[in-house]
Design a protein around this motif. Structure first.
Motif, PDB file in Angstrom:
ATOM      1  N   VAL A  83      41.513  71.185 -31.486  1.00  9.97           N
ATOM      2  CA  VAL A  83      39.827  72.156 -30.662  1.00  9.97           C
ATOM      3  C   VAL A  83      39.711  71.062 -28.924  1.00  9.97           C
ATOM      4  N   ASP A  84      40.309  69.765 -28.819  1.00 12.32           N
ATOM      5  CA  ASP A  84      40.438  68.977 -27.190  1.00 12.32           C
ATOM      6  C   ASP A  84      40.871  69.720 -26.770  1.00 12.32           C
ATOM      7  N   GLU A  85      42.532  70.587 -27.394  1.00 20.39           N
ATOM      8  CA  GLU A  85      43.581  70.965 -26.668  1.00 20.39           C
ATOM      9  C   GLU A  85      43.287  72.117 -25.915  1.00 20.39           C
ATOM     10  N   LEU A  86      42.626  72.693 -26.761  1.00 18.89           N
ATOM     11  CA  LEU A  86      42.368  74.442 -26.288  1.00 18.89           C
ATOM     12  C   LEU A  86      40.657  73.963 -25.502  1.00 18.89           C
ATOM     13  N   ASN A  87      39.876  73.112 -25.523  1.00 14.08           N
ATOM     14  CA  ASN A  87      38.698  72.962 -24.451  1.00 14.08           C
ATOM     15  C   ASN A  87      39.332  72.334 -23.351  1.00 14.08           C
ATOM     16  N   ASP A  88      40.757  71.439 -22.808  1.00 18.89           N
ATOM     17  CA  ASP A  88      41.271  71.182 -22.132  1.00 18.89           C
ATOM     18  C   ASP A  88      42.034  72.619 -20.761  1.00 18.89           C
ATOM     19  N   PRO A  89      40.848  72.291 -19.856  1.00 20.22           N
ATOM     20  CA  PRO A  89      42.096  73.428 -19.414  1.00 20.22           C
ATOM     21  C   PRO A  89      43.071  73.959 -18.363  1.00 20.22           C
ATOM     22  N   ALA A  90      43.361  72.063 -18.693  1.00 18.35           N
ATOM     23  CA  ALA A  90      45.036  72.011 -18.638  1.00 18.35           C
ATOM     24  C   ALA A  90      45.884  73.128 -18.965  1.00 18.35           C
ATOM     25  N   PHE A  91      45.408  73.543 -20.128  1.00 18.40           N
ATOM     26  CA  PHE A  91      46.334  74.073 -21.714  1.00 18.40           C
ATOM     27  C   PHE A  91      45.057  75.291 -21.896  1.00 18.40           C
ATOM     28  N   ASP A  92      43.847  75.679 -21.034  1.00 19.62           N
ATOM     29  CA  ASP A  92      43.739  76.917 -21.998  1.00 19.62           C
ATOM     30  C   ASP A  92      44.284  78.299 -20.817  1.00 19.62           C
TER      31      ASP A  92
ATOM     32  N   HIS B 102      41.409  79.880 -33.077  1.00 15.58           N
ATOM     33  CA  HIS B 102      42.191  80.567 -32.651  1.00 15.58           C
ATOM     34  C   HIS B 102      41.581  82.018 -32.204  1.00 15.58           C
ATOM     35  N   HIS B 103      40.656  82.411 -33.423  1.00 13.66           N
ATOM     36  CA  HIS B 103      39.565  83.231 -33.129  1.00 13.66           C
ATOM     37  C   HIS B 103      39.004  83.522 -32.377  1.00 13.66           C
ATOM     38  N   ARG B 104      38.401  81.843 -32.571  1.00 16.95           N
ATOM     39  CA  ARG B 104      37.009  81.840 -31.918  1.00 16.95           C
ATOM     40  C   ARG B 104      36.886  81.231 -30.127  1.00 16.95           C
ATOM     41  N   TRP B 105      38.512  80.954 -29.728  1.00 14.75           N
ATOM     42  CA  TRP B 105      38.966  80.299 -28.528  1.00 14.75           C
ATOM     43  C   TRP B 105      39.211  81.477 -27.754  1.00 14.75           C
ATOM     44  N   LEU B 106      40.353  82.564 -28.869  1.00 16.54           N
ATOM     45  CA  LEU B 106      40.343  83.765 -27.298  1.00 16.54           C
ATOM     46  C   LEU B 106      39.619  84.564 -27.570  1.00 16.54           C
ATOM     47  N   HIS B 107      38.463  84.877 -28.260  1.00 20.61           N
ATOM     48  CA  HIS B 107      37.196  85.878 -28.004  1.00 20.61           C
ATOM     49  C   HIS B 107      35.949  85.554 -27.115  1.00 20.61           C
ATOM     50  N   ARG B 108      35.964  84.107 -27.967  1.00 15.95           N
ATOM     51  CA  ARG B 108      34.279  83.298 -27.131  1.00 15.95           C
ATOM     52  C   ARG B 108      33.802  83.557 -28.200  1.00 15.95           C
ATOM     53  N   THR B 109      33.647  83.948 -29.623  1.00 18.08           N
ATOM     54  CA  THR B 109      32.867  84.552 -30.330  1.00 18.08           C
ATOM     55  C   THR B 109      31.707  82.803 -30.343  1.00 18.08           C
ATOM     56  N   GLY B 110      32.099  81.904 -30.136  1.00 21.10           N
ATOM     57  CA  GLY B 110      31.267  80.147 -30.353  1.00 21.10           C
ATOM     58  C   GLY B 110      31.914  79.478 -29.865  1.00 21.10           C
TER      59      GLY B 110
END
Length: 210
Positions: free
Chosen positions: A114-123, A186-194
């Protein structure tokens, strides 16, 4: 006769090449984050890195290939930084620690994801590569093989260990169990469902294990 001067050492081509690669990687990641994937060009990467565009084309066939290698390099460096610093006693960036508490171990690593996916450097580069991988199957396959599959195998081995010790149902398919964990994330991250939070990561583990 004057004393002869010592011959100058020949330039280290490999070191110069490595400096160029590092500059290209840094430029590619920076430009994608600043302007987006669509507006990032080989010419722009070359100018930012201070190299000729032919240098880039000599090593990579496309900007997507540059970005993929830059991202893999970023992930590798992040793994090296965290290695040996795992609070659970595991090897950071490699195997998932086994403390004897499967839920705690899975929550620990899923929170880190979660921390990595929320990091702009990775996102930003991850989203760009995910999108490009849909239209470029070869790139998508390489992205999956080089980055995603190794990470999934870490989860699988931890679930297999729990199954071998009788901590979970022996009939559980480790691969399916892992996808029940990381798929929704990854579904929530990719589609920003929450919101992508530690609480959500914990809830996924609790629901999957239940």
């Amino acid at each position: 006769m004057s004393a002869s001067r010592p011959a100058k050492a020949a330039p280290d081509a490999s070191r110069r090449s490595e400096r160029s690669r590092r500059a290209i990687f840094d430029a590619a990641l920076a430009l994608v984050s600043e302007t987006g994937y669509a507006k990032t060009t080989i010419e722009g990467i070359a100018a930012r890195a201070g190299v000729g565009k032919q240098t880039i084309y000599r090593w990579w066939p496309s900007k997507a290939a540059v970005l993929l290698d830059a991202f893999l390099d970023l992930a590798a460096r992040a793994g090296e930084t965290s290695r040996g610093k795992d609070a659970h006693g595991g090897e950071g960036g490699s195997e998932i620690p086994d403390t004897g508490d499967l839920a705690a171990d899975l929550k620990h690593v899923l929170r880190a994801t979660v921390d990595e996916l929320n990091d702009p450097a990775f996102d930003t580069p991850t989203r760009a590569l995910a999108a490009e991988g849909i239209v470029d199957p070869e790139l998508g396959a390489r992205f999956t093989e080089a980055l995603l599959e190794p990470q999934l195998r870490y989860y699988v081995r931890r679930v297999e260990a729990a199954r071998a010790k009788g901590d979970i149902d022996p009939a559980v398919d480790p691969r399916v169990a892992v996808e029940l964990l990381v798929g929704p994330l990854h579904h929530r991250w990719l589609h920003r469902t929450g919101p992508l939070t530690h609480a959500y990561a914990d809830a996924l583990v609790d629901h999957a294990l239940r």
